[in-house]
Enzyme design. Structure first.
Site, PDB file in Angstrom:
ATOM      1  N   LYS A  53       0.920  -1.243  -0.166  1.00  0.00           N
ATOM      2  CA  LYS A  53       0.011   0.039  -0.073  1.00  0.00           C
ATOM      3  C   LYS A  53       0.781   1.361  -0.024  1.00  0.00           C
ATOM      4  O   LYS A  53       0.521   2.093  -0.592  1.00  0.00           O
ATOM      5  CB  LYS A  53      -0.907  -0.274   1.243  1.00  0.00           C
ATOM      6  CG  LYS A  53      -2.073  -1.255   0.976  1.00  0.00           C
ATOM      7  CD  LYS A  53      -2.848  -1.386   2.175  1.00  0.00           C
ATOM      8  CE  LYS A  53      -3.796  -2.534   2.145  1.00  0.00           C
ATOM      9  NZ  LYS A  53      -4.500  -2.930   3.417  1.00  0.00           N
ATOM     10  N   GLN A  97      -4.607  -1.500   9.574  1.00  0.00           N
ATOM     11  CA  GLN A  97      -4.558  -2.749   9.039  1.00  0.00           C
ATOM     12  C   GLN A  97      -5.129  -3.849   9.839  1.00  0.00           C
ATOM     13  O   GLN A  97      -4.934  -3.906  11.030  1.00  0.00           O
ATOM     14  CB  GLN A  97      -3.008  -3.058   8.556  1.00  0.00           C
ATOM     15  CG  GLN A  97      -3.063  -4.442   8.022  1.00  0.00           C
ATOM     16  CD  GLN A  97      -3.690  -4.482   6.480  1.00  0.00           C
ATOM     17  OE1 GLN A  97      -3.367  -3.486   5.834  1.00  0.00           O
ATOM     18  NE2 GLN A  97      -4.287  -5.501   6.272  1.00  0.00           N
ATOM     19  N   ASP A 120     -10.869   2.993   3.466  1.00  0.00           N
ATOM     20  CA  ASP A 120     -11.223   1.615   3.281  1.00  0.00           C
ATOM     21  C   ASP A 120     -12.562   1.224   3.317  1.00  0.00           C
ATOM     22  O   ASP A 120     -13.005   0.235   2.970  1.00  0.00           O
ATOM     23  CB  ASP A 120     -10.504   0.892   4.836  1.00  0.00           C
ATOM     24  CG  ASP A 120      -9.419  -0.104   4.510  1.00  0.00           C
ATOM     25  OD1 ASP A 120      -9.364  -0.371   3.343  1.00  0.00           O
ATOM     26  OD2 ASP A 120      -8.881  -0.654   5.657  1.00  0.00           O
TER      27      ASP A 120
END
Ligand code: NAP
Length: 282
Positions: A53, A97, A120
């Site tokens: 990422k 995460q 997200d």
């Protein structure tokens, strides 16, 4: 019949080039899109994901911050970090995460992220926005699947889409996105009595289960579009999806491979969401 491949790497390259151009334009107006990635603990797979990422940010010209914290970090300390990033004007997207260590309530942490920076798309406000058709961030994996369908010019109106899996991050948002595009949607899960009877009716199948060979050739309508979200390991330890690729490609019209399918699209859509978060400041 041999299915055509929907190449997630090629589509990602195309979309990331567009993102890079938009980032350059935004920088010229004084805004550098910034993504903060927060990793707690040392989960091996998570370390690879966060590295990818951050690299994608660098490749597209975005600013990124990678925060690594020990597995012993308290929930309170993590919530404080999220609050600080919410108030950081140089950060337009925040990604914590998952999975988090067991002593931290992941949902509580996700809800602490400002919906304006929830790139997200896991915040309850983002889920509500998707459900009601309001503007908001779409979860990256199903969003990437929609982009793959768009890339082949697939018209969903009037088609029957079957989603296998009902998680909050893939299956459910996937079903809502397909519904928004006027597909007729069936959601299957571990309690579905006859999965094959469902998938045989499908013009589009999205498999998001996490088990090998959930979808085999005898379960697919000839010509159907098959999107494989699954990430599993085969007996040789190689990455594979939920779909029996070799068998299903002989029946389907279109199919996504694993690797090189949905995986790269997920990170690409994270870049798109972060960019769009920054563009909202204009
Ligand atoms: P998850 O939370 O474990 O959900 C799996 C779903 O599959 C559940 O809804 C479960 O049903 C259903 N299921 C389990 N066994 C089934 C069966 N035999 N028949 C039908 N449905 C069944 O997983 P997830 O987070 O959605 O992820 C799914 C897969 O996608 C995993 O392999 C994951 O690694 C992968 N993934 C890939 C990406 C990517 O970027 N490529 C991103 C995210 C996830 P119940 O609800 O009834 O338990």
């Amino acid at each position: 019949m041999t299915a055509k491949i929907i190449d997630g790497n090629a589509l990602s390259r195309l979309l990331r080039a567009e993102v890079t151009a938009r980032v350059t334009a935004l920088k010229a107006r004084g805004i550098t899109p910034g993504l903060a990635v927060v990793l707690v603990g040392d989960n091996a797979a998570s370390q690879v994901y966060v590295r990818n990422k951050v690299k994608a940010c660098e490749d597209t010209g975005m600013h990124s911050v990678l925060e690594r914290w020990p597995a012993t970090m308290t929930e309170e300390a993590l919530l404080e970090r999220v609050a600080a990033l919410n108030n950081d004007a140089g950060i337009h997207g925040i990604l914590v995460q998952l999975p988090l260590p067991a002593h931290i309530d992941a949902q509580k942490v996700i809800e602490a992220i400002s919906p304006a920076k929830d790139v997200d798309g896991f915040h309850i406000a983002s889920a509500g926005a998707l459900m009601t058709g309001m503007p908001g961030f779409w979860p990256c994996t199903p969003y990437g699947c929609m982009k793959m369908l768009e890339s082949i010019g697939y018209e969903l109106k009037g088609k029957h889409a079957v989603v296998i899996g009902r998680s909050n991050i893939v299956g459910k948002p996937m079903a809502l996105m397909l519904l928004q595009q006027n597909a007729t949607v069936t959601i299957c899960h571990s309690g579905t009595a006859n999965l094959k009877a469902m998938t045989l009716q499908a013009d589009v199948v999205v498999a998001a289960v996490g088990k090998r060979n959930v979808l085999t050739a005898d379960m697919v309508k000839p010509g159907a579009v098959v999107i494989d979200v699954g990430m599993n390991r085969n007996d040789e330890g190689k990455l594979c999806g939920d779909v029996d690729f070799d068998g299903v490609k002989e029946v389907a019209g279109w199919i996504t491979p694993v690797p090189g399918g949905v995986g790269p699209m997920t990170i690409t859509m994270l870049m798109v969401n972060t960019l769009e978060s920054a563009e909202r400041l204009l």
